[in-house]
Design an enzyme around this catalytic site. Structure first.
Site, PDB file in Angstrom:
ATOM      1  N   ILE A 107      -9.054   1.895  -6.228  1.00 51.25           N
ATOM      2  CA  ILE A 107      -9.200   2.744  -4.940  1.00 51.25           C
ATOM      3  C   ILE A 107     -10.858   2.457  -4.387  1.00 51.25           C
ATOM      4  O   ILE A 107     -11.419   2.140  -4.652  1.00 51.25           O
ATOM      5  CB  ILE A 107      -9.537   4.102  -5.861  1.00 51.25           C
ATOM      6  N   CYS A 108     -10.137   2.614  -3.094  1.00 50.12           N
ATOM      7  CA  CYS A 108     -11.164   3.007  -2.049  1.00 50.12           C
ATOM      8  C   CYS A 108     -11.828   1.110  -2.158  1.00 50.12           C
ATOM      9  O   CYS A 108     -11.342   0.354  -2.672  1.00 50.12           O
ATOM     10  CB  CYS A 108     -12.125   3.667  -2.369  1.00 50.12           C
ATOM     11  N   THR A 109     -13.135   1.611  -2.826  1.00 50.39           N
ATOM     12  CA  THR A 109     -14.127   0.374  -2.044  1.00 50.39           C
ATOM     13  C   THR A 109     -13.978   0.147  -4.052  1.00 50.39           C
ATOM     14  O   THR A 109     -14.726  -0.898  -4.001  1.00 50.39           O
ATOM     15  CB  THR A 109     -15.989   0.121  -2.388  1.00 50.39           C
ATOM     16  N   GLY A 161     -15.021   4.730  -0.370  1.00 55.75           N
ATOM     17  CA  GLY A 161     -15.240   5.860  -2.308  1.00 55.75           C
ATOM     18  C   GLY A 161     -16.070   4.577  -2.378  1.00 55.75           C
ATOM     19  O   GLY A 161     -16.104   4.464  -3.424  1.00 55.75           O
ATOM     20  N   THR A 203      -9.046  -1.751   1.595  1.00 55.60           N
ATOM     21  CA  THR A 203      -9.808  -1.346   1.189  1.00 55.60           C
ATOM     22  C   THR A 203     -10.424  -0.283   2.254  1.00 55.60           C
ATOM     23  O   THR A 203      -9.501   0.253   3.566  1.00 55.60           O
ATOM     24  CB  THR A 203     -11.699  -1.490   0.833  1.00 55.60           C
TER      25      THR A 203
END
Length: 344
Positions: free
Chosen positions: A113-115, A344, A133
């Site tokens: 998720i995200c970063t 994130g 990302t």
């Protein structure tokens, strides 16, 4: 994709926690999988951390941990690797990266998720893969890890058994795609409706909406005009109407759009109306006449011409194509509206 477990057992979802993790990166997917159990899904969700200790999130909220990662020896159907704002230090944490590698080796599907993508990349799990990302960090992911092909635009990307997602809200989209993959579109749609989120946001859908792509304009009068179009695409947005709203001549309004936006007023309005129509087609079953009226196209024929001109397909074909989360191996992007979650 690695072979999926068979039988009637609940699918096991393992979520990795660590100090400084972003809260929504964790709770978004957990809510999706947990809610799915109310609509015919079968998931068992557990949390692990490298040492088994509870963690404090980036927002200061504490999260409890079920067990140390080393004790999670059974195979996970889904492994969730969230992100955090301190990812530059996280990617230097050898113990954390060892944990990521060990958990991935015991997982049929690994998602970030995200970063969280930076953790996968630092662990070597994204080498020779395509990943995404949060748009803000896509360039850094590409620079730091040149063996990773970074797709900055999609909400989520699947490459083999690994899926990566963009801003934190896209973790919900990715999780809904997995629910659909595991238990069908009806279950995923029921979860989306229960959570009051859109289901039909395919992985290839863009992180960006037309408004977020719009350059920062210097003229306050032009900003007011742009806001008015975004707030109600169906209103009167002819050149003369926009000029009156801004208190300038039509010629001056045309010049403002050209100089600050590199487009024409009519083209910008059509893009905003297209985005509104796409959202209606993705998320509902309104008749084409209703979609056309509410988005400012006026008639189904005008709506059809706009879709054919901009996307090369009819509105009906577009709706049919976007009835599921499109959880397939792809990095293609669609010129459609998406929201942008915080990094994130």
């Amino acid at each position: 994709m690695k072979d999926r477990a068979s039988g009637g057992k609940p699918l096991l979802v393992t979520v990795l926690l660590f100090p400084g993790v972003r809260l929504l990166d964790v709770t978004g997917p957990i809510e999706v999988f947990s809610s799915a159990n109310d609509f015919g899904g079968r998931y068992r969700v557990r949390t692990v951390s490298p040492d088994g200790a509870d963690v404090a999130t980036a927002s200061g909220t504490g999260l409890s941990v079920d067990l140390p990662a080393a004790q999670a020896q059974d195979v996970s159907d889904v492994l969730v690797i969230p992100g955090g704002p301190e990812w530059p230090s996280l990617v230097k944490d050898d113990a954390l990266l060892d944990t990521v590698r060990a958990l991935d080796a015991r997982s049929r599907r690994t998602v970030s998720i995200c970063t969280g993508a930076f953790l996968l990349a630092a662990a070597g799990l994204l080498d020779e893969r395509t990943a995404t990302t949060h748009w803000r960090f896509a360039d850094q992911l590409a620079l730091r890890y040149p063996r990773v092909t970074v797709a900055a635009d999609p909400l989520f990307v699947r490459d083999g058994h690994i899926m990566t997602s963009a801003g934190v809200s896209s973790g919900i989209d990715l999780s809904l795609a997995l629910v659909e993959e595991h238990f069908g579109a009806d279950v995923a749609r029921a979860v989306a409706k229960d959570m009051v989120v859109f289901m039909q946001r395919p992985g290839g859908q863009s992180q960006f909406s037309v408004r977020t792509r719009t350059p920062l304009v210097r003229q306050e009068m032009l900003r007011r005009v742009l806001d008015a179009v975004a707030e109600d695409p169906s209103a009167d947005h002819t050149l003369s109407a926009m000029a009156r709203r801004a208190g300038v001549s039509p010629r001056h309004m045309t010049r403002l759009f050209r100089d600050e936006m590199s487009t024409t007023p009519a083209r910008y309005v059509e893009r905003m109306r297209m985005e509104a129509a796409q959202a209606m087609l993705e998320g509902g079953d309104d008749p084409m006449a209703t979609v056309a009226r509410r988005t400012g196209f006026g008639s189904p024929e005008s709506l059809r011409r706009a879709f054919t001109r901009n996307l090369g397909i009819t509105p009906g074909t577009y709706r049919a194509r976007f009835r599921t989360t499109d959880a397939t191996d792809t990095t293609d992007t669609a010129d459609t509206a998406g929201d942008v979650g915080p990094p994130g």
